[in-house]
Scaffold this motif. Structure first.
Motif, PDB file in Angstrom:
ATOM      1  N   HIS A  59       0.818  -1.263   0.037  1.00 33.37           N
ATOM      2  CA  HIS A  59      -0.100  -0.029  -0.051  1.00 33.37           C
ATOM      3  C   HIS A  59       0.911   1.363   0.007  1.00 33.37           C
ATOM      4  N   ARG A  63      -4.708   0.377  14.219  1.00 39.57           N
ATOM      5  CA  ARG A  63      -5.772   0.061  13.252  1.00 39.57           C
ATOM      6  C   ARG A  63      -6.049   0.832  12.137  1.00 39.57           C
ATOM      7  N   ASP A  64      -5.396   2.002  12.458  1.00 41.66           N
ATOM      8  CA  ASP A  64      -5.722   3.090  11.000  1.00 41.66           C
ATOM      9  C   ASP A  64      -4.822   2.250   9.648  1.00 41.66           C
ATOM     10  N   PRO A  65      -5.591   2.343   8.673  1.00 46.02           N
ATOM     11  CA  PRO A  65      -5.095   1.951   7.421  1.00 46.02           C
ATOM     12  C   PRO A  65      -4.032   2.627   6.929  1.00 46.02           C
ATOM     13  N   ARG A 107       0.431  -2.910   5.703  1.00 42.62           N
ATOM     14  CA  ARG A 107      -0.393  -2.379   6.708  1.00 42.62           C
ATOM     15  C   ARG A 107      -0.381  -3.181   8.060  1.00 42.62           C
ATOM     16  N   ASP A 120      -2.997  -5.348   8.884  1.00 47.92           N
ATOM     17  CA  ASP A 120      -3.105  -6.547   8.269  1.00 47.92           C
ATOM     18  C   ASP A 120      -2.059  -7.786   8.792  1.00 47.92           C
TER      19      ASP A 120
END
Length: 380
Positions: free
Chosen positions: A274, A334-336, A296, A299
């Motif tokens: 990403h 948890r922030d993408p 990420r 993930d």
């Protein structure tokens, strides 16, 4: 000679503008500069040293820390000429005689002594911190933070004691004040224009390190946002951290959680990649946006069966340094946009930028964007 008495007379100052009206006029600018510097300093300290309820630290807006820390350093630098001008207007009062006339006067002088000493200390040490020069035996962060509270307390006390005089001289034509000679008024305006120009000049020639549209005006900032490996500044090199060049084929990332696992660098490269654009914003005041590519963190956590509200400890491979370990609260974990980055601006990370893998997260101080990451630990 036995009948002679030694009399000490205070010096007489002939210069004009050493008066309450001029001091109050400069205080109109100095007060807000101190207020902005103090509030943004609290934000910086909170972000670097979050309390136990670290999940309260937000991950958005992505530019939040960049803005507040840029304002912190800019307002502190602007306050230097303002404080010096303020001290120039009031220094004859140091020679008042008698030095203590009453309990109220003693309290006023004590608050002024603490305020002046603390303010000079804060601005001087803060300025040296922007250049990463620490010619003192104490730890900068806790002492700077503690003295900041001391200065604010002394300032509140000083304003409370001087409130009547400040009120009388706050406006140009305050009722009940004496009319000023025409020449004094003209000289005062000239002095204030010069002080304002000095504050504006030092701001203009340093703020470009964080407000990049003004980077072409940088003259005195210790960092230029475009200079460094891969056009990004570096505070701590791989050599300084005791890491050196890490062999990619020997690198391993350990993810410790309910279902632990280990990844090689090739494994990380094979995972979905990403790309995000996020700034690096350092406590010294410089910041720069860049394009980061990697995996990420959310993930990696899901693969380890981490609970949704889990925090993460990020451990660097560096051998020494106060920030070799950092912690991600739930919002950041948890922030993408939070990545274990492998590439910077389309290129493999330079060793000084954390090769083989580094953390990059939104709204986070640069010292906590851990480089040379070797371990992610899921915390309950």
């Amino acid at each position: 000679m036995g009948g002679m008495k030694l009399r000490v007379s205070p010096p007489v100052f002939q210069g004009r503008l050493h008066d309450a009206r001029t001091a109050t006029s400069i205080g109109r600018w100095l007060g807000p500069a101190f207020a902005v510097c103090f509030v943004t300093g609290l934000v910086s300290h909170f972000m670097q040293h979050p309390p136990g309820w670290a999940d309260a630290v937000p991950s958005r807006p992505v530019w939040g820390y960049r803005l507040t820390q840029g304002l912190h350093v800019a307002s502190g630098i602007a306050a230097i000429p303002l404080l010096l001008a303020k001290l120039w207007t009031v220094y004859p009062r140091l020679f008042e005689w008698p030095p203590l006339r009453s309990a109220r006067h003693a309290l006023e002088r004590l608050s002024v002594a603490v305020l002046v000493a603390g303010s000079l200390f804060e601005l001087a040490t803060g300025l040296l911190n922007t250049a990463q020069w620490y010619p003192w035996p104490f730890s900068f962060v806790p002492v700077h933070y503690a003295v900041g509270w001391l200065v604010v307390g002394a300032l509140v006390l000083h304003i409370a004691v001087k409130a009547p005089e400040i009120r009388a001289h706050w406006t140009r034509r305050s009722p009940g004040t004496l009319a000023l000679p025409t020449q004094d008024g003209s000289d005062r305006r000239s002095l204030l224009a010069a002080v304002g120009a000095a504050a504006g000049a030092v701001t203009l020639t340093t703020v470009g390190q964080s407000f990049t549209p003004l980077k072409d005006f940088l003259l005195f900032a210790p960092r230029h946002p475009d200079k460094g490996p891969q056009s990004l500044p570096v505070n701590r090199t791989a050599a300084a951290a005791g890491v050196g060049r890490i062999a990619g084929e020997q690198y391993r990332l350990v993810v410790a959680g309910p279902r632990p696992y280990t990844l090689t660098l090739d494994d990380l490269r094979a995972l979905p990649q990403h790309e995000v654009e996020l700034p690096i914003a350092c406590v010294e005041g410089w910041s720069r946006s860049a394009r980061w590519t990697g995996v990420r963190v959310v993930d990696l956590l899901e693969r380890a069966d981490a609970p949704p509200d889990a925090r993460v400890r990020v451990v660097s491979l560096q051998l020494r340094g106060g920030y070799r370990v950092s912690e991600l609260g739930r919002a950041h974990a948890r922030d993408p946009l939070t990545l274990l980055a492998l590439r910077l601006n389309g290129e493999e990370l330079d060793p000084d930028h954390g090769y083989p893998a580094r953390l990059i997260a939104p709204d986070r101080p640069g010292v906590l964007q851990t480089k040379w990451v070797g371990r992610l630990e899921v915390l309950g």
